[in-house]
Design a protein around this motif. Structure first.
Motif, PDB file in Angstrom:
ATOM      1  N   PHE A  39       0.763  -1.290  -0.121  1.00 54.02           N
ATOM      2  CA  PHE A  39      -0.033  -0.119  -0.286  1.00 54.02           C
ATOM      3  C   PHE A  39       0.883   1.162   0.027  1.00 54.02           C
ATOM      4  O   PHE A  39       0.787   1.995  -0.833  1.00 54.02           O
ATOM      5  N   VAL A  40       1.912   1.333   1.000  1.00 57.96           N
ATOM      6  CA  VAL A  40       2.436   2.384   1.156  1.00 57.96           C
ATOM      7  C   VAL A  40       3.470   2.861  -0.160  1.00 57.96           C
ATOM      8  O   VAL A  40       3.644   3.875  -0.534  1.00 57.96           O
ATOM      9  N   PHE A  68     -19.837   7.605  -1.630  1.00 59.86           N
ATOM     10  CA  PHE A  68     -18.521   7.250  -2.227  1.00 59.86           C
ATOM     11  C   PHE A  68     -17.647   6.683  -1.089  1.00 59.86           C
ATOM     12  O   PHE A  68     -16.958   5.486  -1.307  1.00 59.86           O
ATOM     13  N   PHE A  69     -17.341   7.569  -0.148  1.00 58.02           N
ATOM     14  CA  PHE A  69     -16.445   7.207   0.808  1.00 58.02           C
ATOM     15  C   PHE A  69     -17.108   5.977   1.846  1.00 58.02           C
ATOM     16  O   PHE A  69     -15.959   5.202   2.180  1.00 58.02           O
ATOM     17  N   MET A  70     -18.464   5.832   1.823  1.00 56.84           N
ATOM     18  CA  MET A  70     -18.684   4.607   2.686  1.00 56.84           C
ATOM     19  C   MET A  70     -18.288   3.536   1.789  1.00 56.84           C
ATOM     20  O   MET A  70     -17.621   2.466   2.554  1.00 56.84           O
ATOM     21  N   TRP A  71     -18.491   3.321   0.572  1.00 54.92           N
ATOM     22  CA  TRP A  71     -18.111   2.072  -0.130  1.00 54.92           C
ATOM     23  C   TRP A  71     -16.376   1.844  -0.170  1.00 54.92           C
ATOM     24  O   TRP A  71     -16.085   0.848  -0.081  1.00 54.92           O
ATOM     25  N   CYS A  72     -15.823   2.960  -0.451  1.00 52.28           N
ATOM     26  CA  CYS A  72     -14.291   2.898  -0.183  1.00 52.28           C
ATOM     27  C   CYS A  72     -14.046   2.438   1.340  1.00 52.28           C
ATOM     28  O   CYS A  72     -12.884   1.622   1.110  1.00 52.28           O
ATOM     29  N   VAL A  73     -14.424   2.562   2.223  1.00 53.28           N
ATOM     30  CA  VAL A  73     -13.950   2.508   3.518  1.00 53.28           C
ATOM     31  C   VAL A  73     -14.290   0.791   3.693  1.00 53.28           C
ATOM     32  O   VAL A  73     -13.599   0.140   4.106  1.00 53.28           O
ATOM     33  N   THR A 199      -8.392   6.653  -3.495  1.00 52.60           N
ATOM     34  CA  THR A 199      -9.037   6.613  -2.124  1.00 52.60           C
ATOM     35  C   THR A 199      -8.751   5.464  -1.274  1.00 52.60           C
ATOM     36  O   THR A 199      -8.568   5.542  -0.001  1.00 52.60           O
ATOM     37  N   VAL A 200      -9.087   4.236  -1.829  1.00 50.39           N
ATOM     38  CA  VAL A 200      -8.880   2.990  -1.165  1.00 50.39           C
ATOM     39  C   VAL A 200      -7.530   2.554  -0.651  1.00 50.39           C
ATOM     40  O   VAL A 200      -7.276   2.338   0.439  1.00 50.39           O
ATOM     41  N   VAL A 201      -6.507   2.922  -1.443  1.00 52.40           N
ATOM     42  CA  VAL A 201      -5.089   2.699  -1.124  1.00 52.40           C
ATOM     43  C   VAL A 201      -4.867   3.705  -0.085  1.00 52.40           C
ATOM     44  O   VAL A 201      -3.712   3.066   0.911  1.00 52.40           O
ATOM     45  N   SER A 202      -5.217   4.796  -0.007  1.00 49.54           N
ATOM     46  CA  SER A 202      -4.776   5.888   0.946  1.00 49.54           C
ATOM     47  C   SER A 202      -5.266   5.472   2.334  1.00 49.54           C
ATOM     48  O   SER A 202      -4.759   5.512   3.274  1.00 49.54           O
ATOM     49  N   ILE A 203      -6.540   5.071   2.306  1.00 50.84           N
ATOM     50  CA  ILE A 203      -7.398   4.614   3.638  1.00 50.84           C
ATOM     51  C   ILE A 203      -6.563   3.345   4.110  1.00 50.84           C
ATOM     52  O   ILE A 203      -6.184   3.205   5.183  1.00 50.84           O
TER      53      ILE A 203
END
Length: 302
Positions: A39-40, A68-73, A199-203
């Motif tokens: 990820f990093v 969108f953020f809900m699905w990404c989380v 977004t997903v990889v950042s989370i």
């Protein structure tokens, strides 16, 4: 062939290379740190993908909304949970059985996608998915030295349950990321896929990074010393994830997962050509079934 097919093949090949790189890293750090590395070190590359994908746009980027953020989380959490369960399997006595059950991921993606997300699959699609999953499970059994009867007899033990749960959460991660990308409502799939990926990889980088810092900070110097290998894992992970996210934005997650099982054929090819390992009869039969499932998928599924 459709673009999503080529993207799935590319992603599967990159994932095979990433797995080999992570195995190399596992000698100097824990599985947690080796997972965080993808990820990093992959984050700069997926940001690069976003910049390239959106560079020619005349319109403004889609607005990032709470759904969108809900699905990404959900995607990030499901993938981390699935990985945790998979790692936990190796501490159990019947881990080989558990990992074989985890290979039902493509079937679980189809089942959950059709029942909860309205991703309809025709009869040919189901046949293709089942054939390819049987092939993958057969390959897994052959590699682990487990018989088919042992798999059936162990169907109700702890390892089997954890294996199915791992496959289920990997399936949910695929379905969630597709929902996230489609929720942006933009016709440019490269834009929505790359925005979702970043977004997903950042989370995931933040969540797993916080865990590493809190519990395994002493492994950070090992990561620094192995930066070249980490960079390779990050690059191949970014290529693989970019392929998966984009393909699943275009096509139903179950079909992409079924196509992606060609990864196991790639893995056997690598072990045969590079490591000079001989394939067993069961592995060859499994490879044939995976190939047959993919052919049915490409020629008959709609």
């Amino acid at each position: 062939m459709a673009l999503w097919v080529w993207l799935s093949i590319m992603a599967a090949a990159a994932q095979t290379a990433r797995t080999a790189g992570q195995k190399h890293l596992s000698g100097s750090m824990s599985s947690w740190s080796a997972t965080w590395v993808r990820f990093v070190f992959g984050l700069p590359f997926v940001i690069g993908y976003l910049l390239v994908a959106t560079s020619g746009r005349a319109d403004a980027l889609p607005v990032l909304h709470p759904t969108f953020f809900m699905w990404c989380v959900g995607t990030a959490a499901a993938q981390i949970i699935a990985t945790v369960l998979l790692v936990h399997l190796f501490s159990l006595r019947n881990f080989a059985v558990g990992t074989s059950y985890a290979r039902t991921e493509a079937f679980l993606t189809a089942l959950v996608g059709a029942s909860l997300f309205g991703e309809a699959i025709d009869a040919a699609g189901w046949i293709a998915i089942v054939i390819s999953v049987v092939g993958v499970v057969l390959i897994s059994l052959a590699k682990q030295g487990v018989s088919g009867m042992a798999l059936i007899r162990s169907g109700l033990n702890k390892a089997a349950g954890i294996g199915v749960l791992s496959g289920l959460f990997f399936a949910l991660a695929s379905l969630f990321l597709r929902r996230a990308s489609l929720s942006l409502g933009d016709p440019d799939f490269l834009t929505t896929a790359s925005m979702t990926l970043v977004t997903v990889v950042s989370i995931q980088t933040v969540l797993l990074g916080g865990y590493i810092l809190a519990t395994r900070a002493k492994e950070l110097p090992a990561i620094g010393r192995a930066w070249k290998a980490c960079l390779f894992v990050g690059l191949t992970s970014a290529i693989g994830s970019g392929g998966w996210f984009t393909a699943m934005t275009i096509e139903r997650a179950a079909y992409v997962k079924a196509m992606g099982q060609i990864e196991f054929v790639f893995a056997i090819a690598v072990s045969t050509l590079i490591f000079r390992e001989r394939s067993t009869a069961r592995e060859l039969i499994g490879m044939s079934l995976v190939a047959a499932g993919i052919i049915v998928l490409l020629l008959y599924a709609r």
